[in-house]
Design an enzyme around this catalytic site. Structure first.
Site, mmCIF file in Angstrom:
data_model
loop_
_atom_site.group_PDB
_atom_site.id
_atom_site.type_symbol
_atom_site.label_atom_id
_atom_site.label_comp_id
_atom_site.label_asym_id
_atom_site.label_seq_id
_atom_site.Cartn_x
_atom_site.Cartn_y
_atom_site.Cartn_z
ATOM 1 N N SER A 44 0.862 -1.184 0.000
ATOM 2 C CA SER A 44 0.000 0.000 0.000
ATOM 3 C C SER A 44 0.893 1.226 0.000
ATOM 4 O O SER A 44 1.507 1.550 1.021
ATOM 5 C CB SER A 44 -0.912 0.000 1.230
ATOM 6 N N LYS A 74 -7.197 1.729 -2.552
ATOM 7 C CA LYS A 74 -6.745 1.312 -1.212
ATOM 8 C C LYS A 74 -6.707 2.497 -0.254
ATOM 9 O O LYS A 74 -7.068 2.364 0.921
ATOM 10 C CB LYS A 74 -5.360 0.664 -1.303
ATOM 11 N N LYS A 91 0.762 5.641 8.048
ATOM 12 C CA LYS A 91 1.363 5.799 6.729
ATOM 13 C C LYS A 91 0.291 5.936 5.654
ATOM 14 O O LYS A 91 0.368 6.785 4.772
ATOM 15 C CB LYS A 91 2.277 4.607 6.455
#
Length: 294
Positions: free
Chosen positions: A93, A169, A237
């Site tokens: 990701s 995502k 993140k």
């Protein structure tokens, strides 16, 4: 197929073993941390370049954008071993913007590139029930589909442009983070008001508020089981990617920003390695009350 798999952590380990169980040859890079279970079932090669030279398909499952760049284009990286006709699949990701650049550089070597991040966490990886969100050409997707089917259930080609999977995502991680925050708020509120949070969760599971996050992470909050799972540091993140992309697009994400601050509070308290359901502990600190009542 001969599948190179780079990134054998909490998620990558079971994903790679599912590919092996599906009959594929597994090629992995030598690491001191490489588990014996993998060594026994895979061909171990010295570095990503050697894997790329030997494999038909190279899959990456590493933590962040700089990690993907290093594996692909660093010394003895995947790019050094590529030859025309190979397929690179990044299931990490990472940044949608960087993904487009990585895909272009791989395409220049005559190879296809798919960005295919996943959702479902450690449980989904172990059960081969991951949701897989894919960006890239239809032909490359069709080639990779049997591999995706060995690792996941809900598999969608979001768009034929690279970066579409990563964009999806990021959207997923916004929904997950904000829902974890909402469940945490609700359980803190109910518990401090004197209600049994376990009974509140049970009642909510039968109504419109029900969700997988209420089911799984609500239970974690009540039982105080914050072992990952999916770490707060990784969700931080992902929300950074959301906020960075939103800035580039000129889009406001106010609740994403506030939830990121709660993750940051947890990390500052030493909770970066907690499961992301541990976000409730920041809310508990603000309320001076724990959901469990203990």
């Amino acid at each position: 197929m001969k599948i190179g798999f780079i990134g054998l952590g909490i998620m990558g380990h079971p994903m790679a073993l599912h590919l092996k169980s599906a009959g594929h040859t597994l090629l992995v890079p030598d690491r001191a941390s490489l588990k014996e279970e993998i060594r026994a079932q895979a061909e171990v090669l010295p570095d990503p370049a050697a894997i790329a030279a030997a494999a038909e398909v190279i899959i990456l499952m590493v933590p962040d954008t700089p990690d993907v760049e290093a594996v692909l284009f660093g010394p003895k990286g995947v790019a050094e071993g590529l030859s025309p006709g190979k397929l690179v699949i990044d299931m990490s990701s990472i940044s949608p913007t960087a993904t487009k650049d990585f895909a272009r550089r791989v395409n220049e070597k005559g190879c296809d590139y798919l960005d295919a991040p996943v959702s479902g966490g450690e449980v989904g990886a172990k059960q081969a029930s991951l949701t897989i969100m894919v960006g890239g050409p239809q032909a490359a997707f069709d080639r990779a589909l049997p591999l995706f089917q060995a690792m996941g259930k809900n598999i969608t080609l979001v768009g034929e442009a690279n970066g579409a999977g990563q964009t999806c995502k990021v959207a997923n991680q916004i929904v997950v983070a904000l829902t974890i925050e909402a469940v945490g708020e609700a359980l803190v509120f109910a518990s401090k008001a004197g209600a049994d949070p376990a009974k509140v969760r049970q009642a909510l599971m039968g109504g419109l508020a029900t969700s997988r996050i209420l089911e799984l992470h609500g239970e974690r909050m009540i039982k105080r089981t914050f072992e990952p799972g999916f770490r707060i540091a990784l969700h931080q993140k992902d929300l950074n990617l959301a906020l960075q992309s939103a800035k580039e697009l000129g889009v406001a994400l106010p609740n994403t920003a506030s939830t990121q601050q709660l993750f940051s509070a947890c990390a500052a308290a030493g909770g970066g390695q907690w499961d992301h359901s541990g976000l409730v502990q920041a809310l508990e600190m603000l309320a001076a009350h724990k959901v469990s009542g203990s």
